[in-house]
Scaffold this motif. Structure first.
Motif, PDB file in Angstrom:
ATOM      1  N   ASP A  84       0.949  -1.076  -0.007  1.00 50.07           N
ATOM      2  CA  ASP A  84       0.008  -0.088   0.062  1.00 50.07           C
ATOM      3  C   ASP A  84       0.600   1.224   0.041  1.00 50.07           C
ATOM      4  O   ASP A  84       1.578   1.579   1.110  1.00 50.07           O
ATOM      5  CB  ASP A  84      -0.899   0.000   1.260  1.00 50.07           C
ATOM      6  N   ALA A  85       0.875   2.041  -1.035  1.00 52.76           N
ATOM      7  CA  ALA A  85       1.692   3.258  -1.206  1.00 52.76           C
ATOM      8  C   ALA A  85       1.255   4.387  -0.271  1.00 52.76           C
ATOM      9  O   ALA A  85       2.041   5.073  -0.032  1.00 52.76           O
ATOM     10  CB  ALA A  85       1.521   3.649  -2.647  1.00 52.76           C
ATOM     11  N   GLY A  86       0.259   4.126   0.231  1.00 55.71           N
ATOM     12  CA  GLY A  86      -0.582   5.289   1.158  1.00 55.71           C
ATOM     13  C   GLY A  86       0.354   5.128   2.723  1.00 55.71           C
ATOM     14  O   GLY A  86       0.206   5.961   3.178  1.00 55.71           O
ATOM     15  N   LEU A  87       0.925   3.996   2.859  1.00 54.30           N
ATOM     16  CA  LEU A  87       1.812   3.865   4.048  1.00 54.30           C
ATOM     17  C   LEU A  87       3.281   4.367   4.054  1.00 54.30           C
ATOM     18  O   LEU A  87       3.905   4.276   4.915  1.00 54.30           O
ATOM     19  CB  LEU A  87       1.605   2.456   4.513  1.00 54.30           C
ATOM     20  N   TRP A  88       3.629   4.530   2.605  1.00 54.87           N
ATOM     21  CA  TRP A  88       5.139   5.054   2.548  1.00 54.87           C
ATOM     22  C   TRP A  88       5.450   6.188   2.971  1.00 54.87           C
ATOM     23  O   TRP A  88       4.653   7.060   2.942  1.00 54.87           O
ATOM     24  CB  TRP A  88       5.417   4.600   1.005  1.00 54.87           C
ATOM     25  N   ASP A  89       6.704   6.588   3.387  1.00 58.95           N
ATOM     26  CA  ASP A  89       7.131   7.777   3.661  1.00 58.95           C
ATOM     27  C   ASP A  89       7.735   8.499   2.443  1.00 58.95           C
ATOM     28  O   ASP A  89       7.939   7.730   1.177  1.00 58.95           O
ATOM     29  CB  ASP A  89       7.830   7.763   4.854  1.00 58.95           C
ATOM     30  N   GLU A  90       7.913   9.903   2.464  1.00 58.72           N
ATOM     31  CA  GLU A  90       8.235  10.502   1.220  1.00 58.72           C
ATOM     32  C   GLU A  90       9.613  10.168   0.716  1.00 58.72           C
ATOM     33  O   GLU A  90       9.937  10.123  -0.554  1.00 58.72           O
ATOM     34  CB  GLU A  90       8.197  12.132   1.708  1.00 58.72           C
ATOM     35  N   LEU A  91      10.572   9.799   1.740  1.00 54.68           N
ATOM     36  CA  LEU A  91      12.183   9.354   1.117  1.00 54.68           C
ATOM     37  C   LEU A  91      11.571   8.123   0.408  1.00 54.68           C
ATOM     38  O   LEU A  91      12.259   7.875  -0.785  1.00 54.68           O
ATOM     39  CB  LEU A  91      12.611   9.150   2.417  1.00 54.68           C
ATOM     40  N   PHE A  92      10.986   7.145   0.764  1.00 53.52           N
ATOM     41  CA  PHE A  92      10.904   5.843   0.165  1.00 53.52           C
ATOM     42  C   PHE A  92      10.179   6.239  -1.349  1.00 53.52           C
ATOM     43  O   PHE A  92      10.313   5.667  -2.170  1.00 53.52           O
ATOM     44  CB  PHE A  92       9.909   4.886   0.819  1.00 53.52           C
ATOM     45  N   ILE A  93       9.052   7.064  -1.442  1.00 51.24           N
ATOM     46  CA  ILE A  93       8.508   7.282  -2.605  1.00 51.24           C
ATOM     47  C   ILE A  93       9.401   7.814  -3.812  1.00 51.24           C
ATOM     48  O   ILE A  93       9.495   7.363  -4.852  1.00 51.24           O
ATOM     49  CB  ILE A  93       7.318   8.298  -2.402  1.00 51.24           C
ATOM     50  N   ILE A  94      10.226   8.762  -3.147  1.00 49.13           N
ATOM     51  CA  ILE A  94      11.100   9.225  -4.011  1.00 49.13           C
ATOM     52  C   ILE A  94      12.268   8.394  -4.819  1.00 49.13           C
ATOM     53  O   ILE A  94      12.484   7.973  -5.771  1.00 49.13           O
ATOM     54  CB  ILE A  94      12.153  10.586  -3.499  1.00 49.13           C
ATOM     55  N   ALA A  95      12.541   7.492  -3.710  1.00 51.08           N
ATOM     56  CA  ALA A  95      13.573   6.256  -4.005  1.00 51.08           C
ATOM     57  C   ALA A  95      12.927   5.192  -5.002  1.00 51.08           C
ATOM     58  O   ALA A  95      13.400   4.593  -5.812  1.00 51.08           O
ATOM     59  CB  ALA A  95      14.035   5.529  -2.639  1.00 51.08           C
ATOM     60  N   MET A  96      11.459   4.751  -4.576  1.00 57.19           N
ATOM     61  CA  MET A  96      11.024   4.118  -5.443  1.00 57.19           C
ATOM     62  C   MET A  96      10.715   4.609  -6.853  1.00 57.19           C
ATOM     63  O   MET A  96      10.946   3.932  -7.751  1.00 57.19           O
ATOM     64  CB  MET A  96       9.456   3.768  -4.772  1.00 57.19           C
ATOM     65  N   ALA A  97      10.465   5.756  -6.912  1.00 55.20           N
ATOM     66  CA  ALA A  97      10.433   6.457  -8.396  1.00 55.20           C
ATOM     67  C   ALA A  97      11.718   6.217  -9.144  1.00 55.20           C
ATOM     68  O   ALA A  97      11.650   5.914 -10.195  1.00 55.20           O
ATOM     69  CB  ALA A  97      10.111   7.738  -8.131  1.00 55.20           C
ATOM     70  N   TYR A  98      12.782   6.633  -8.381  1.00 52.99           N
ATOM     71  CA  TYR A  98      13.943   6.332  -9.097  1.00 52.99           C
ATOM     72  C   TYR A  98      14.524   5.111  -9.378  1.00 52.99           C
ATOM     73  O   TYR A  98      14.906   4.679 -10.603  1.00 52.99           O
ATOM     74  CB  TYR A  98      15.155   7.102  -8.483  1.00 52.99           C
ATOM     75  N   ARG A  99      14.019   3.982  -8.477  1.00 55.43           N
ATOM     76  CA  ARG A  99      14.168   2.694  -8.868  1.00 55.43           C
ATOM     77  C   ARG A  99      13.540   2.272 -10.031  1.00 55.43           C
ATOM     78  O   ARG A  99      13.889   1.251 -10.870  1.00 55.43           O
ATOM     79  CB  ARG A  99      13.898   1.695  -7.542  1.00 55.43           C
ATOM     80  N   LEU A 100      12.061   2.623  -9.900  1.00 52.88           N
ATOM     81  CA  LEU A 100      11.249   2.225 -11.037  1.00 52.88           C
ATOM     82  C   LEU A 100      11.841   2.622 -12.432  1.00 52.88           C
ATOM     83  O   LEU A 100      11.997   2.004 -13.398  1.00 52.88           O
ATOM     84  CB  LEU A 100       9.806   2.599 -10.911  1.00 52.88           C
TER      85      LEU A 100
END
Length: 194
Positions: free
Chosen positions: A122-138
């Protein structure tokens, strides 16, 4: 609340391609995002133990293979939700290895718990730092098929991903600390005891 489409569009923006309107649309960008989404999430979670992804889990015992009984006293199954085992018991030594049927944890801790990184879908549980990292990883993963192996862009994205991990590590080092109270003046301490 940040969702899949917003994170995919961040990744697509990082590589310089068109955005998507829907996760299920029939475009090359959406198809690549769907193809790599789960792998990008799981690998990004494994790369750093973000606080939202850490969980203490009681381990279930499994049969100890005879050849390991001389080194370890206990064998436990790896929790199905665990992407990574960070610690067992109170920082006891442990080893991950294929057991009789599945991957198992071997240690000398009876009734052990493990601190694990779990897959938080659930992306709603992610923190902002992970959201940015996930976008870069993707972005790193989808850049190859969408940009036809533009190695300079992929290297740039890899560097940005590493920077995001470094930032998360820095923030992680500052979270969860217990501060000692500041020493009071002895006169105030004497008055408080009255």
């Amino acid at each position: 609340m940040t969702g899949k489409v917003e994170i995919c569009n961040m990744a697509l923006g990082f590589i310089g391609t068109r955005a998507m309107a829907s996760y299920d649309e029939r475009t090359p960008e959406a198809a690549q995002c769907r193809l790599y989404w789960d792998r990008a999430r799981r690998s990004a979670l494994r790369d750093f133990p973000y606080p939202f992804s850490k969980k203490l889990i009681r381990l279930a015992p499994v049969e100890m293979p005879g050849e390991l009984a001389a080194r370890w006293q206990y064998a436990y199954s790896v929790p199905t939700s665990a992407l990574k085992v960070l610690a067992v018991g109170k920082c006891a030594p442990f080893e991950l290895m294929q057991g009789s049927t599945d991957l198992a944890i071997y240690c000398n801790e009876p009734h052990a718990c493990a601190l694990c990184v779990v897959d938080v879908v659930d992306a709603g549980l992610w923190d902002e730092l992970f959201i940015i990292a996930m976008a870069y990883r993707l972005a790193m993963l989808i850049a190859v098929p969408l940009l036809k192996n533009n190695s300079a862009k992929i290297q740039e994205l890899a560097a940005l991903y590493q920077q995001a991990l470094t930032k998360a590590e820095g923030h992680g080092a500052n979270e969860g600390r217990v501060e000692m109270p500041i020493s009071q003046d002895s006169w105030l301490e004497a008055r408080r005891s009255w």
